[in-house]
Design a protein around this motif. Sequence first.
Motif, PDB file in Angstrom:
ATOM      1  N   VAL A 154      37.810  67.958 -66.229  1.00 35.44           N
ATOM      2  CA  VAL A 154      38.585  68.706 -66.986  1.00 35.44           C
ATOM      3  C   VAL A 154      40.154  68.633 -66.310  1.00 35.44           C
ATOM      4  O   VAL A 154      40.075  68.951 -65.476  1.00 35.44           O
ATOM      5  CB  VAL A 154      38.107  70.100 -67.255  1.00 35.44           C
ATOM      6  CG1 VAL A 154      39.165  70.786 -68.123  1.00 35.44           C
ATOM      7  CG2 VAL A 154      36.928  70.248 -68.052  1.00 35.44           C
ATOM      8  N   GLY A 155      41.106  68.041 -67.200  1.00 36.23           N
ATOM      9  CA  GLY A 155      42.355  68.005 -66.884  1.00 36.23           C
ATOM     10  C   GLY A 155      42.677  66.780 -66.344  1.00 36.23           C
ATOM     11  O   GLY A 155      43.854  66.207 -66.059  1.00 36.23           O
ATOM     12  N   MET A 200      31.788  65.959 -68.718  1.00 29.07           N
ATOM     13  CA  MET A 200      32.566  66.992 -68.300  1.00 29.07           C
ATOM     14  C   MET A 200      32.332  67.877 -67.066  1.00 29.07           C
ATOM     15  O   MET A 200      31.154  68.291 -67.260  1.00 29.07           O
ATOM     16  CB  MET A 200      32.674  67.934 -69.471  1.00 29.07           C
ATOM     17  CG  MET A 200      33.729  67.603 -70.526  1.00 29.07           C
ATOM     18  SD  MET A 200      35.462  67.151 -69.973  1.00 29.07           S
ATOM     19  CE  MET A 200      36.123  66.268 -71.064  1.00 29.07           C
ATOM     20  N   PRO A 231      38.188  74.124 -65.472  1.00 29.53           N
ATOM     21  CA  PRO A 231      39.628  74.319 -65.583  1.00 29.53           C
ATOM     22  C   PRO A 231      40.160  75.273 -64.285  1.00 29.53           C
ATOM     23  O   PRO A 231      41.271  74.613 -63.681  1.00 29.53           O
ATOM     24  CB  PRO A 231      39.928  75.181 -66.780  1.00 29.53           C
ATOM     25  CG  PRO A 231      38.781  75.583 -67.600  1.00 29.53           C
ATOM     26  CD  PRO A 231      37.553  75.264 -66.799  1.00 29.53           C
ATOM     27  N   ALA A 250      41.131  75.156 -72.396  1.00 28.84           N
ATOM     28  CA  ALA A 250      40.018  74.477 -72.814  1.00 28.84           C
ATOM     29  C   ALA A 250      39.731  74.447 -74.291  1.00 28.84           C
ATOM     30  O   ALA A 250      39.100  73.502 -74.809  1.00 28.84           O
ATOM     31  CB  ALA A 250      38.665  75.532 -72.298  1.00 28.84           C
TER      32      ALA A 250
END
Lengths: 303, 303, 323, 323
Positions: free
Chosen positions: C273-274, C1, C5, C55
Amino acid sequence: MALDRFFRRRRPQQQAGSDMPDLWTQCPACKESVYNRDLEANLWVCPKCNHHIRLEAGRRVEVLLDEGSFVQLSGRVHPTDPLNFQDTEAYSDRLVRAQKKTGRPDAILTGTGSILGLPVTLAVMDFAFSGGSMGSVVGEEISRAAEHAAQIGTPFVLVAASGGARMQESALSLMQMAKTTVALEGLTARGLPYVSILTDPTTGGVTASFATIADVIMAEPGALIGFAGPRVIQQTIRQSLPEGFQRAEFLLEHGMIDDVVDRRNHRNFLAGLLGVLTRRAPDALPTQQSPEQSSEQSAEAPA
Amino acid sequence: MALDRFFRRRRPQQQAGSDMPDLWTQCPACKESVYNRDLEANLWVCPKCNHHIRLEAGRRVEVLLDEGSFVQLSGRVHPTDPLNFQDTEAYSDRLVRAQKKTGRPDAILTGTGSILGLPVTLAVMDFAFSGGSMGSVVGEEISRAAEHAAQIGTPFVLVAASGGARMQESALSLMQMAKTTVALEGLTARGLPYVSILTDPTTGGVTASFATIADVIMAEPGALIGFAGPRVIQQTIRQSLPEGFQRAEFLLEHGMIDDVVDRRNHRNFLAGLLGVLTRRAPDALPTQQSPEQSSEQSAEAPA
Amino acid sequence: MTTPPTDLKATLLKLEARVHDLEVTARETGQNLDAAIHPLRAEVERLRTAPVPAANAPMTRWERVQLARAPGRPTAHDYTERLVTDFTELHGDRNFADDHALIGGPGRWQGRPVMLLMQQKGRDTKSRVRRRFGMSNPEGYRKAMRLMDLADKFGLPVVCLIDTPGAYPGIEAEERGQAWAIAESIQRMVRLRVPAVCAVIGEGGSGGALAIGVGNRVLIQENAWYSVISPESCAAILWRDSAQAPKAAEALKLTAPDLLELGIVEEVIPEPVGGAHLDLDAAAAALGEAVGRHLDELGKLNEQELKAQRAARFRALGAFTES
Amino acid sequence: MTTPPTDLKATLLKLEARVHDLEVTARETGQNLDAAIHPLRAEVERLRTAPVPAANAPMTRWERVQLARAPGRPTAHDYTERLVTDFTELHGDRNFADDHALIGGPGRWQGRPVMLLMQQKGRDTKSRVRRRFGMSNPEGYRKAMRLMDLADKFGLPVVCLIDTPGAYPGIEAEERGQAWAIAESIQRMVRLRVPAVCAVIGEGGSGGALAIGVGNRVLIQENAWYSVISPESCAAILWRDSAQAPKAAEALKLTAPDLLELGIVEEVIPEPVGGAHLDLDAAAAALGEAVGRHLDELGKLNEQELKAQRAARFRALGAFTES
Ligand SMILES: [Zn+2]
Ligand SMILES: [Zn+2]
C-alpha cells in the motif's frame, strides 16, 4: 567473500615446470620489485599497481583450473616449414629456437580440467612462443580442442595471447582463421558455451577470428586488443592515438567485450557464468555474484 | 532506356477517383506553379525542383502498379473508439471527419496487383487520413495484407507514410507494432521478399516496427524518416539539428536504408530487384539495371 | 496488497533514523557522506509531501504516473539484488558501445537459470545521468538482441524488467538507427525459441518499452504505467499544452488495471500500500513470485508452442469492427 | 598466360600425377572420387590449352604483385558491368554507415540469380579516396553479413569478388570493431546455406580478404595475389625494411600458381597475356565462365552438403606433422 575462498584453496607453492631462479621480479608497469612468492600468490598481478603480468601458458592453466585437474590434449602436432620460408633467419631455425625456449612444439597448450568443479576444455595460447603467432599447428590444436569439447560436452574456454597470424606460413596461416571458425561450429550445434579471455596482447588474425566469436568475451585489465597494431595505424593516419586506445577498458566502452575481469576473479566469473549457461543446478559451492557486486553498480548508493 | 518505356506505357489521363478541379498546383518546395497534367505525367514529382509531392494512397497505387491490375483487399475493417478517447475533440468525431475527407475507413489501402508483370501484394498508408497514424485498423489491414501475400506467394510491398502510432488508441496502437511484426513472419517462413518504401514523412512507431524490418528498404528523395520527431529532439538536446537531419539521403549515408530511389524509377527498381530475389527467369520485358547505372558509379569514369 | 497504511509512517521513521545515523557518522569521522545523505533526505521529503492515499481513496491515473516515476521508486537493480543470484552482467552490442540504460546477462531468477534484460534508471543523480534516466540508445536494444541470441542458444528463458520513459530522443540515437534497433528487437523477441516473461515495473514508455516487451506473458506492477506516449507529450500534441498531462493520463488509460482490462497484460502484480518503495522486500517477493510462476508455466511448452502462443497473443491485439 | 613455361610443365606433371593417384585410389577402394578428380582434370586441360606466354617474359612474384595493384587493373565493376544484369546495389549495414569499399546486392551472373559481394577500389582518384582504395571499415563487413542473410533467405548463391589491400587500419575502424566484423563475417560465411564462389581478382590482403573469402570454391585470377600480409608489411617486420618487399613477396609465395599448389584455391583463372587490363572483355569472359561453372556444379548440392563441403574444405587447410 568468494575471493577469500579462492585463495584459501590455492596457497602459493612451488610449481612443476615453473622454476623461479630469482627471488624478485620487477613489475614492467610500475618498475617496483616484487617478491616472486608474493607475485605467484597474487596470480602474477602486481600487488603495487595491479598490472597483469603476461603469463606463460602453463602458468595460465594453473591460474584457471582446479589444482591437479588438467589433462593435456595438445603436443602431438608439430610445425613444418611448408613454404621453406627464409627471411633474415630460416623459419625452421626460428621454430627450433622457440621450441627450446618454451618446451612446446608450438604456441599453444590445450587440455581438459575443471573450474570450481565445473568441467571445461581449455586452450591457452603461448605468447612466449614466437609472440603467440598463429600458424597451422596453433589452428589445428585449437580446432581439435574445440571439437573435443563438443564431443565430450564441456564448455570451451580459450585464452588468447597473440601478435596475429604467423607470416612464415603465409596463406596457410591466414586459413587458420577460417579453420578454427569451422571447428567452433560443433559447440554451437551442441549448445555448449564458448568463452574467450583476451590477454595482453591479442591482435591481428587471432582477434579477427576465433577470439572474438565467443559467446562471452572477457579481457584482462589493460590488455592491448585490436586488429591492426598501433604502429600500423599511426603510419596510416599520421596522427597520435587517443589515450587508452585498444586497451581492454576502451573496448568495453565501445561495446566489444563483455567485461574486463581481474585475473584473480576469473575462476569465479567463469564458474558463475558457465553454471547458468549450462543450466546446472546452483552448486553447493557458492559462486554467487549478485548484481551489486559489479564495479559499475557499487558506485550507486541505494536510494 | 527503361524510363522511356515506362512513360510510353503510362500516358497522362484523367483518373478515376482523382478529380482535378484546379489547373495548376503550387510546388510546396520551390513554390513554382505546375500544370496538374504535367505533374501527373511526372508522377507528382515537381519538374522544376524534383520535389516528391506527397501522394494520396490511391494515387500511389496508380504510380506503382500496372494499369488496371489493382484488386483491393482492405476496406471491410473499421475503427472503433475503444478508450472512449476525448481530447479537445472526441476521437469518434475525428474518425468520421477523416473518413469523409478520404473516403476510406482508415489510413490504409491494401490490395494485389502487378509491377511490370510481376505479381505483388501492396499496402499503402494514407497520410491524408489523420496523418497516416497507426491504430488497430492500420495494424490489422497491414497484417492481413502480409498474410495474404504469404498465402498466395507474392512479394509484399509496403509504402509507409505516417506520423506514428495513433494516440487515441493508446496501448492498443502500440501493440500494432508487435502485431504487424508477427504477421510479417509468414513471408520469412515462405522465403518471400518484403520491400518497404519510406515516404515523407515516416516517423515514430511505424519507423520503429514494420517499416524498417523489410528485406530491402527504399526511400523517396528528401523524405523525413526517423523515430523521434525533430521537435522532440530539439526540446531534449536544446541545440539545432544538423543540415539534412533525418532526411532519406542522411539515412542512406548512415547505413539505414538500401537506396534513395526517385519515384519515377520505383517500378523498374522493384521489378529488377524482386525478379532476382524470387529467382524468376530474366523476363522478356527488359528491366535491366547494370551496375554502372547507379548514380554513385556513374561518377566514376572507366579507367 | 501486503503492507498496511501505517507502514508509510514506519518507513518515514526508519529513513529519518538513517539520515540521523549518517549525519552522526559524518561528524564523528570527518567524512563527507552527503552523497548518501541527500537522496535519503529527498526521499523523506518526498514521502512527507506525497499525497498519502487513504485506504478509501483510489489514486487518479496521473497520481499513479507520478508514483511510477518517483525518484524513490525501486529500480530493476533493487529487485534483482533480491531475486537474482549468479548474475553476470554482459556488456556491449559488439558494434559501437555499451549502453547503460538497458543492461542484462545470465543469472538465476530465484534459482531458475534465465537471461535477464532490464532497463535501469539509476539510483542517484550521477548514475541517472550515466543511464540516461533509463532511455536507451540503439546500442541498448542491439545488446538486448545479442543476449536474446545467447538465450536461444543456451535455452535460457528471457526475463525483461521494463522501466523507461522511452527510447532516447537524441541526434546520435537517430543517426545510429533508433527506430531500426527497436523494430529489430521486437522482431527478435517474436522469434525467440525460449519463454519470455516481461514485467513493467515503473514506466512503460512507448516503443522503447515494447522493444523488450514482446513476451509470452506481460505483467505490470500495480502502480506502473504503459502507454503509446507519455501523458506530457500527448497533452502537448492534442491539447497543445503539456500541463494538461493529468487529462491526457486519464484519456490514455495507461494504468495497470486499465491495461489488464484492455488485454494488454496478463496480470497486475500487487505492490505494498502506498507503493513499492515503502516495502521493497514485499514488492520484490510479489514480483519474484509472479514472474517465477509464469516461467514455470511456460516451461511446459516446447519451442513451437512458445512461438505460436506469443505470435497469437500479439496478433490478436487491436479493436475494430468488420463490415 | 605468363607463367614461365618450365613452371607450367612442372605444374602439369604434378597435377597429372595427382589425377593418376586419385584414379588408382578410387579403383582400389571402390570410392567415387569424381568430385576431387574432375576439377583437377579440368585444370590440367586448361593449362594444356592455355596460351603459352612468351618464353622471354617470366614474371617474378613481385612483378605480379605490382600488376595486381596497377591503377589500370580492372576493378570489380569492370567485370560486373560485363557479367551481371539486373543488379541492384543495396546500401548500408543498418547500424552505422554505408561502406563504399565493399558493396553488393542481388543480380544475375550471366543470367543466374546471385547475391554479389565485391570489394571495389574505385576507378579514379576521387572514387578511390571515397572507397578507401578498397579497404573496408567494419560497416563493409556488416553490410556483407546482412546481404548474406538475404542470400540465405532467398536461396541466392553468393559470389564474392575479392580485391583489397586489407581491412582499413584506422582509429575509427578499431573503435567500431574491425576485428569483430571480420571474425563474424567469416563465421557468417561458414554458416551459409547457399553456394559461395569467391574469386580474388586483384589483391587478397589478409583477413580483410578472407572475410568474404570463405567459399565452397575459391578461385584466383592469374595475376592476383592472396596472402596473410602484404609484402611491404612483411618486409618491414622480418627484414626491418619495407624496401625488401620483393624478397618478402618471394618468401610469402603469394601468387596464383603458389596458392593452387598449396591447396588454398581450386583454380587459377587465366588472364590475357600481359594482364587482365590488356583485354578486359577476354578477362571478364574467363572470370564469368569459371565462376559460372562452379556455381552450376554447386547448384547440385543441398544445404547440408554445401555447408559440409565448405567446412571440410577449410578444416583441412594447414601443414603439420603428427608424432
Ligand atoms: Zn606494478
Ligand atoms: Zn518544386
